[in-house]
Write a protein that holds these residues in place. Structure first.
Motif, mmCIF file in Angstrom:
data_model
loop_
_atom_site.group_PDB
_atom_site.id
_atom_site.type_symbol
_atom_site.label_atom_id
_atom_site.label_comp_id
_atom_site.label_asym_id
_atom_site.label_seq_id
_atom_site.Cartn_x
_atom_site.Cartn_y
_atom_site.Cartn_z
ATOM 1 N N ASN A 118 -8.378 4.866 -16.675
ATOM 2 C CA ASN A 118 -7.034 3.975 -16.942
ATOM 3 C C ASN A 118 -5.799 4.533 -16.267
ATOM 4 O OD1 ASN A 118 -4.458 3.055 -19.727
ATOM 5 N ND2 ASN A 118 -5.243 2.133 -17.787
ATOM 6 N N ILE A 119 -5.545 3.894 -15.009
ATOM 7 C CA ILE A 119 -4.639 4.621 -14.107
ATOM 8 C C ILE A 119 -3.536 3.625 -13.941
ATOM 9 C CG2 ILE A 119 -4.270 5.421 -11.806
ATOM 10 C CD1 ILE A 119 -7.487 5.736 -11.428
ATOM 11 N N PHE A 120 -2.263 4.196 -13.747
ATOM 12 C CA PHE A 120 -0.929 3.235 -13.442
ATOM 13 C C PHE A 120 -0.628 3.973 -12.217
ATOM 14 C CE2 PHE A 120 -1.449 2.791 -18.006
ATOM 15 C CZ PHE A 120 -1.099 1.458 -18.186
ATOM 16 N N ILE A 121 0.012 3.099 -11.321
ATOM 17 C CA ILE A 121 0.665 3.337 -10.078
ATOM 18 C C ILE A 121 2.085 2.672 -10.041
ATOM 19 C CG2 ILE A 121 -1.391 4.113 -8.773
ATOM 20 C CD1 ILE A 121 -1.340 1.495 -7.244
ATOM 21 N N LEU A 122 3.079 3.697 -9.252
ATOM 22 C CA LEU A 122 4.343 2.725 -9.016
ATOM 23 C C LEU A 122 4.198 2.666 -7.416
ATOM 24 C CD1 LEU A 122 7.158 2.204 -9.705
ATOM 25 C CD2 LEU A 122 7.900 4.524 -9.246
ATOM 26 N N THR A 123 4.252 1.411 -7.203
ATOM 27 C CA THR A 123 4.391 0.765 -5.754
ATOM 28 C C THR A 123 5.496 1.263 -5.082
ATOM 29 O OG1 THR A 123 4.803 -1.380 -6.300
ATOM 30 C CG2 THR A 123 2.408 -0.678 -6.287
ATOM 31 N N GLY A 124 5.343 1.299 -3.576
ATOM 32 C CA GLY A 124 6.503 1.337 -2.640
ATOM 33 C C GLY A 124 6.664 2.887 -2.437
ATOM 34 N N ASP A 125 7.519 3.108 -1.367
ATOM 35 C CA ASP A 125 8.079 4.248 -0.994
ATOM 36 C C ASP A 125 9.258 4.645 -1.585
ATOM 37 O OD1 ASP A 125 8.746 6.691 0.558
ATOM 38 O OD2 ASP A 125 8.565 5.636 2.325
ATOM 39 N N GLY A 126 9.682 5.447 -2.579
ATOM 40 C CA GLY A 126 10.752 5.716 -3.222
ATOM 41 C C GLY A 126 11.462 6.920 -2.394
ATOM 42 N N GLU A 127 10.902 7.634 -1.372
ATOM 43 C CA GLU A 127 11.628 8.534 -0.805
ATOM 44 C C GLU A 127 12.270 7.700 0.515
ATOM 45 O OE1 GLU A 127 11.778 11.896 -0.994
ATOM 46 O OE2 GLU A 127 10.886 11.735 -3.191
ATOM 47 N N ILE A 165 0.934 -1.196 -0.005
ATOM 48 C CA ILE A 165 0.138 0.026 -0.021
ATOM 49 C C ILE A 165 0.786 1.383 0.020
ATOM 50 C CG2 ILE A 165 -2.069 -0.955 1.225
ATOM 51 C CD1 ILE A 165 -1.160 0.061 3.585
ATOM 52 N N GLY A 166 2.175 1.153 -0.133
ATOM 53 C CA GLY A 166 2.773 2.395 -0.488
ATOM 54 C C GLY A 166 2.792 2.730 -2.145
ATOM 55 N N VAL A 167 2.689 3.964 -2.244
ATOM 56 C CA VAL A 167 2.429 4.604 -3.765
ATOM 57 C C VAL A 167 3.419 5.532 -3.921
ATOM 58 C CG1 VAL A 167 0.952 5.253 -5.329
ATOM 59 C CG2 VAL A 167 0.190 3.276 -3.984
ATOM 60 N N THR A 168 4.369 5.625 -4.999
ATOM 61 C CA THR A 168 5.478 6.624 -5.000
ATOM 62 C C THR A 168 4.635 7.622 -6.166
ATOM 63 O OG1 THR A 168 7.005 5.431 -4.284
ATOM 64 C CG2 THR A 168 7.593 7.098 -5.814
ATOM 65 N N THR A 169 4.190 7.128 -6.989
ATOM 66 C CA THR A 169 3.512 8.194 -8.279
ATOM 67 C C THR A 169 2.255 7.419 -8.904
ATOM 68 O OG1 THR A 169 6.105 8.019 -8.923
ATOM 69 C CG2 THR A 169 4.443 9.265 -10.610
ATOM 70 N N ILE A 170 1.653 8.290 -9.539
ATOM 71 C CA ILE A 170 0.263 7.856 -9.912
ATOM 72 C C ILE A 170 0.356 8.680 -11.556
ATOM 73 C CG2 ILE A 170 -2.072 8.125 -9.900
ATOM 74 C CD1 ILE A 170 -1.456 8.955 -6.883
ATOM 75 N N ALA A 171 0.016 8.050 -12.400
ATOM 76 C CA ALA A 171 -0.146 8.472 -13.733
ATOM 77 C C ALA A 171 -1.513 8.003 -14.262
ATOM 78 C CB ALA A 171 0.926 8.085 -14.743
ATOM 79 N N VAL A 172 -2.253 9.032 -14.928
ATOM 80 C CA VAL A 172 -3.607 8.906 -15.381
ATOM 81 C C VAL A 172 -3.588 9.095 -17.113
ATOM 82 C CG1 VAL A 172 -6.060 9.391 -15.541
ATOM 83 C CG2 VAL A 172 -4.811 9.730 -13.328
ATOM 84 N N ASN A 173 -4.129 8.005 -17.874
ATOM 85 C CA ASN A 173 -4.105 8.012 -19.223
ATOM 86 C C ASN A 173 -4.828 9.230 -19.680
ATOM 87 O OD1 ASN A 173 -4.529 7.518 -21.962
ATOM 88 N ND2 ASN A 173 -4.793 5.302 -21.737
ATOM 89 N N PRO A 174 -4.037 10.114 -20.407
ATOM 90 C CA PRO A 174 -4.742 11.421 -20.888
ATOM 91 C C PRO A 174 -5.991 11.284 -21.863
ATOM 92 C CG PRO A 174 -2.489 10.952 -22.045
ATOM 93 C CD PRO A 174 -2.653 10.083 -20.863
ATOM 94 N N SER A 175 -5.921 10.088 -22.388
ATOM 95 C CA SER A 175 -6.971 9.824 -23.273
ATOM 96 C C SER A 175 -8.363 8.885 -22.594
ATOM 97 C CB SER A 175 -6.663 9.104 -24.630
ATOM 98 O OG SER A 175 -5.494 9.772 -25.175
#
Length: 216
Positions: free
Chosen positions: A59-68, A45-55
């Protein structure tokens, strides 16, 4: 501990998403007063970044973990096709014992199939990963074996208006690719940068107001 910390934010129309190192993804719509967790039940349940498909905002992508801080480890990139109701693993996936600290997911501004992920540890896996098909396949375009400390990447951005130019920041360096971030095309830029060896976690800021400026 740390469940209230927010380390990423993403907008999609009237929707706002926030990612936390220990509390997953939360979503608010409209006035952003009422927030709903949309990743409860996932194995990480750690999420470093979220990206939503502009079209396609579902459609959502998440990069898991704590990158900090690395309080939670990354299991790779997850994808949702129904606005965050359900999630599926992509082929950029790591097992929890691997202890991966992934720092950034960068999505092309007009083509969601093209994405980058940066990893800062372990040394055998760190660097930049690129996909052109939404993480069905991927290439390790910048690795520790070929770039050394250059591969310890913390942040990435596209040049506004020209996504063929990709910026990346490392332990204390700034890198630039002028060929869409393909393998071995990042050049180290040193002019004007700090030479303090204790400089770390260099973040990048760009703005469409003036695409010639890059802030570190």
């Amino acid at each position: 501990g740390g469940i209230g910390q927010v380390i990423s934010i993403e907008f999609s129309g009237s929707d706002c998403y926030i990612g936390t190192p220990a509390g997953g993804v939360w979503k608010a719509t409209g006035s952003w007063v009422n927030w709903m967790p949309i990743t409860d039940g996932l194995p990480s349940i750690g999420v470093t970044t979220i990206a939503v498909n502009p079209s396609n905002s579902n459609n959502i992508f998440i990069l898991t973990g704590d990158g900090e801080g690395g309080d939670t480890q990354s299991i790779g990139v997850l994808e949702s096709t129904d606005g965050g109701l359900t999630w599926q693993a992509t082929n950029l996936a790591w097992g929890i014992p691997t202890q991966v600290k992934a720092t950034k997911l960068l999505m092309h501004p007009s083509n969601a199939d093209i994405q980058f992920v940066s990893v800062r540890s372990p040394s055998s896996m760190r660097g930049i990963y690129k996909t052109t098909d939404g993480w069905n396949t991927w290439t390790h375009v910048q690795s520790d074996a070929t770039a050394g400390e250059w591969a310890k990447v913390y942040d990435m951005e596209f040049k506004p208006g020209d996504p063929s130019i990709v910026y990346a920041s490392t332990h204390n360096d700034f890198l630039r690719s002028t060929s869409s971030g393909d393998s071995a095309t990042f050049t180290k830029i040193t002019s004007g940068l700090s030479t303090n060896p204790s400089t770390e976690r260099v973040a990048i800021g760009v703005s469409p107001a003036n695409s010639s400026y890059v802030y570190l």
